[in-house]
Design a protein around this motif. Structure first.
Motif, PDB file in Angstrom:
ATOM      1  N   THR A 178     109.571 -20.176 -19.092  1.00 19.86           N
ATOM      2  CA  THR A 178     108.418 -19.701 -19.836  1.00 19.86           C
ATOM      3  C   THR A 178     108.869 -19.215 -21.205  1.00 19.86           C
ATOM      4  O   THR A 178     110.066 -19.104 -21.480  1.00 19.86           O
ATOM      5  N   GLN A 179     107.922 -18.887 -22.042  1.00 19.19           N
ATOM      6  CA  GLN A 179     108.251 -18.320 -23.351  1.00 19.19           C
ATOM      7  C   GLN A 179     108.734 -16.878 -23.240  1.00 19.19           C
ATOM      8  O   GLN A 179     109.142 -16.280 -24.239  1.00 19.19           O
TER       9      GLN A 179
ATOM     10  N   ASP B 155     103.304 -16.775 -24.288  1.00 19.22           N
ATOM     11  CA  ASP B 155     102.596 -18.062 -24.203  1.00 19.22           C
ATOM     12  C   ASP B 155     101.192 -17.934 -23.620  1.00 19.22           C
ATOM     13  O   ASP B 155     100.498 -18.927 -23.445  1.00 19.22           O
TER      14      ASP B 155
END
Length: 292
Positions: A122-123, A139
């Motif tokens: 994930t970000q 995100d």
């Protein structure tokens, strides 16, 4: 819980096969989740994962995480009942929060919800199923491995479809906080505060997300009559099972309120009940509350 036949969200991405999704570099940001306290307190013992590794993820350690540039993940298959349930609950939160934001003269940006299995990039860094569901502000996505629902039922003693919906609504509550700028302000305080101040702000953030989950339940039931007998008790039981004190006791440790990051069982139940009873965002101002 009456959910069959209701609108399903189109914002669900299925990464369980490992394809699609994401892009760029993870920012190492803090993810926010209903299950993070499980890892922080008992994750190593229960799930066999190195707690230092998990804590590094939760606090944004480890630097940026590279992810392959790919297109959007596909939607889940139509014949997947659990994916249909999650999509329906997400769609219901979209309807509720869009209406609330519109009434306040604001625009609600819908989050994405990502289904994954085992691990996901994930970000906010790398996520693992054992962390439980979580929200990544970087995100604006909610991540969930559906096996967490089995963990809730079999290991935590928190079964029931409304308990499962509460989990999703809590994570969407973190998205609402992000939309309102609350998350950013909390992170600023965390950055310059000591451990006690950081834990206190974390508790207030999590309890507000619980309250926002209750706000969703209030309006969803008012509009669509989703609640059946026993549903509220299911959610209250789930809130009790994931209280910091309950998890510390379950791990065989002494209860240390100063170490709480999500709130006690009583606090989580009470703030969820506040949102469910009032349906008011203002009633969820945990940051102004003298007593949590």
């Amino acid at each position: 819980m009456r959910w069959e036949g209701n609108r399903q969200s189109s914002n669900v991405e299925d990464m369980r096969s490992g394809g699609g999704g994401g892009g760029g570099f993870g920012l190492g940001g803090r993810s926010i989740g209903i299950g993070t306290i499980v890892i922080a307190l008992v994750g190593g013992a229960v799930f066999g994962i190195n707690p230092l590794t998990i804590l590094g993820i939760l606090t944004g350690g480890g630097g940026p995480v590279a992810t392959q540039q790919q297109g959007p993940a596909p939607a889940p298959p139509a014949n997947d009942p659990m994916a249909a349930f999650v999509s329906t609950v997400l769609g219901d939160t979209e309807d509720v929060w869009k209406q609330i934001f519109t009434q306040g003269g604001a625009n609600y940006v819908e989050p994405k919800l990502v289904l994954f299995r085992g691990a996901v990039r994930t970000q906010c860094g790398a996520g693992q199923a054992a962390m439980g569901p979580f929200y990544c502000p970087a995100d604006q996505k909610v991540y969930i491995d559906l096996s967490f629902y089995e963990t809730m039922k079999n290991r935590m003693g928190a079964p029931g479809d409304f308990a499962q919906a509460y989990v999703i609504a809590h994570e969407v509550g973190h998205h609402v906080q992000n939309q309102l700028g609350i998350t950013q302000k909390v992170e600023e305080v965390r950055a310059r505060g000591n451990t006690a101040q950081t834990n206190n702000m974390s508790v207030r953030l999590e309890l507000q997300a619980d309250c926002f989950a209750g706000v969703w339940g209030h309006h969803a039931d008012k509009s669509r009559k989703i609640l059946e007998q026993g549903d509220v008790e299911e959610a209250m039981n789930a809130a009790q099972k994931i209280g910091d004190d309950a998890l510390q006791k379950a791990s065989g440790r002494a209860v240390v309120p100063e170490s709480f990051t999500h709130g006690s069982s009583e606090q989580r139940q009470r703030w969820f009940a506040t949102g469910l009873k009032t349906g008011s965002v203002k009633a969820c101002d945990t940051f102004s509350a003298r007593t949590l």
